[in-house]
Design a protein around this motif. Sequence first.
Motif, PDB file in Angstrom:
ATOM      1  N   SER A 317     -33.190  75.060  57.276  1.00 50.72           N
ATOM      2  CA  SER A 317     -31.738  74.911  57.149  1.00 50.72           C
ATOM      3  C   SER A 317     -31.174  75.933  56.174  1.00 50.72           C
ATOM      4  O   SER A 317     -30.131  76.550  56.434  1.00 50.72           O
ATOM      5  N   THR A 321     -28.616  79.593  56.809  1.00 55.55           N
ATOM      6  CA  THR A 321     -27.423  80.011  56.056  1.00 55.55           C
ATOM      7  C   THR A 321     -27.462  81.504  55.753  1.00 55.55           C
ATOM      8  O   THR A 321     -26.483  82.231  55.967  1.00 55.55           O
ATOM      9  N   LEU A 347     -35.521  75.240  64.416  1.00 61.51           N
ATOM     10  CA  LEU A 347     -34.582  74.116  64.345  1.00 61.51           C
ATOM     11  C   LEU A 347     -34.379  73.429  65.703  1.00 61.51           C
ATOM     12  O   LEU A 347     -33.575  72.509  65.820  1.00 61.51           O
TER      13      LEU A 347
END
Length: 380
Positions: A317, A321, A347
């Motif tokens: 995660s 970004t 993911l």
Amino acid sequence: MIFVGIMIAAGALFAAGIGSTPVHADDWFDCKYGIEEGLLPDEGIEGCTRILKGGFQNEKNTAIAFGYRCGHYVNKEEYDKAIRDCDTAIEFDRTSGFAYNWRGIAYHRTKRYDAAFSDYDNAIRYSPNDGVPYSNRAGILYMRGNKEQALIDYNKSVALAPKDGRMWRSRASFYIDEQQYDKARQDLEKAASLGEKDARMAFTRGRLDFATGDYRAALSQFDDAVGSPQARNAYYYRSRTYAALKDISSALSDADMFVQNQPDEIAAYSWRGRLYASSKDYASASKDFAVVIKMGNRSAYMLNELAWSLFKAGRNSEALTYAEEAYKLASSDANVIDTRAHVYEALGRKQEAISDFRKAVALKPELETSRLGLRRLGAE
């Protein structure tokens, strides 16, 4: 660049003003001794301080004492104290090229480049026949991309001080950076013939050996340079040499010393992060890359390095970004797209991963990691 100061004629040091308290010649000897070589700065500071506390000097001598103490503080890397002393020296003597040069060095080393450049200009204005400030100014000119003017300054420094080996060694560094290795070797041979043999000389010789692929010779030179304040980047270059020799453990050890000695240097964390990544210690790599970004380098390359290390460390995660931020800066970079594709895949975002892998292959057909990604996802 050489970062050395301008010498003052010894005779000027003993002309005390009318009504001043005499200062012992040994104090002046201590005050000025070793300043060019960076030797015994504590003794130099003590000698200069005794002069300044010993009684009234004329303004010229007061400026000289503050200027020398400034130089010793620079050699101790106590730059705030150095700048204060050079400020005072200049207040007493506005024409002190010596003080302007040393203050310029202090500004230069603390990355206040405009102030440093201005001081080198003033040093040249007031000491036009000294080669040192030309050589120091050349370093900033080169950093700014003005290579032609930098070489003019280096040539001027050699012309003004042909018997000063430091000028030749400094110009050799320019030639190394410009990959003009024969000229660099000639300048280093000239410097050696003039007696240059300190840590800076070993460091510059090591850089030439490294650039020309003679890693064992480079390692020997860097061994002689590490730990000296005259060669602050020796640990970095020895680390790179160890890495070239596939000795990653020793490379990491020197990278640690590079960080320890220069904790404000972005390149220290960037280089160590790359070494961690090469040894698959992605957790440590991501920490170093995060420091680089926090220190202000938010380039697509560095964001991508952090994203990849976080992905390899299983922090998907967070990786996304930085991968997306890198993509915003470099949407046509195949490596950046490949990183985001891997993160999408991790993911579970299969279609987005396939799309990115295909974009990466289209931009860079030989990118095997993206081809393998398409194969894993059954989309080749």
